[in-house]
Scaffold this active site. Structure first.
Site, PDB file in Angstrom:
ATOM      1  N   ASP A  35      29.773  67.898  -8.763  1.00 43.67           N
ATOM      2  CA  ASP A  35      30.607  67.082  -7.722  1.00 43.67           C
ATOM      3  C   ASP A  35      29.797  65.475  -7.857  1.00 43.67           C
ATOM      4  OD1 ASP A  35      27.818  67.051  -6.733  1.00 43.67           O
ATOM      5  OD2 ASP A  35      28.324  68.008  -4.751  1.00 43.67           O
ATOM      6  N   LYS A  89      36.575  72.295 -10.439  1.00 45.91           N
ATOM      7  CA  LYS A  89      35.171  72.148  -9.733  1.00 45.91           C
ATOM      8  C   LYS A  89      35.223  73.380  -8.614  1.00 45.91           C
ATOM      9  CE  LYS A  89      32.698  70.597  -6.032  1.00 45.91           C
ATOM     10  NZ  LYS A  89      32.861  70.713  -4.405  1.00 45.91           N
TER      11      LYS A  89
END
Length: 216
Positions: A139, A121
């Site tokens: 997220d 991420k």
């Protein structure tokens, strides 16, 4: 409604709500963005933005950061939480950047994810926001909204990322990612959310999903 048609309508709404976007983490270049994203793990963007000016006043390049004692980094970033591990990661990845990349942040996933403290991420955020390369960071906000909106049945962020990439054009991934974050914060919180009155959930969430969240 098919997922792709739903995604197209959602994107139209998000573009209307958020035509102009600013990255939520304050930064000046790929390195300061990388450090800010690393600090944002289990911490709010607002808190990170309060801490990074003090950190970057002491060291805003990888070379400068390698000269700071880990203890000093830890003390500065303590408000972000997990400061011992984050400080070690910042010190180590900065050393690697200096030793292997002349102090520059690499612009590919494999080398980014090899850096200490940098997961997929984090690497995705750096790739799309610093280098303008296609990436769809997922997220907790994006993962939650994708499930509520019926865009993904993924039980983990990796599957959700694959599903969203299949629904949106690569050139829009970075924009939609940010729009979903802003929408999640403004309209679509994790708890005590009335899906039936939400600008997007109200028409795209299934009746079963709406009923299930009301029963929580």
């Amino acid at each position: 409604m098919k997922r792709r048609d739903k995604a197209r309508r959602i994107q139209t709404q998000l573009d209307a709500l958020y035509p102009e976007l600013v990255a939520p983490l304050a930064h000046e270049d790929p390195y300061t963005l990388l450090i800010a994203v690393l600090l944002s793990a289990q911490c709010t963007d607002a808190r990170v933005n309060q801490v990074t000016p003090k950190l970057f006043a002491r060291a805003r390049t990888a070379e400068q950061m390698t000269k700071l004692p880990v203890e000093e980094i830890r003390d500065i970033i303590r408000p972000c939480g997990l400061s011992p591990s984050k400080a070690r990661a910042i010190a180590e990845l900065s050393r690697v950047l200096v030793d292997e990349y002349a102090g520059r942040v690499p612009d590919d996933f494999e080398r980014l994810e090899a850096l200490r403290g940098v997961g997929h991420k984090t690497a995705s955020v750096v790739m799309v926001q610093a280098f303008g390369k296609p990436a769809f960071p997922v997220d907790t906000h994006v993962h939650r909204l994708a499930a509520r909106w019926g865009l993904s049945k993924g039980t983990n962020v990796a599957q959700t990322e694959r599903d969203l990439k299949a629904l949106f054009a690569p050139e829009s991934w970075g924009r939609v990612h940010l729009q979903m974050i802003y929408f999640g914060r403004e309209y679509c919180p994790a708890r005590s959310h009335d899906l039936a009155s939400c600008p997007i959930c109200s028409w795209c969430a299934s009746k079963a999903r709406i009923a299930a969240e009301r029963a929580r």
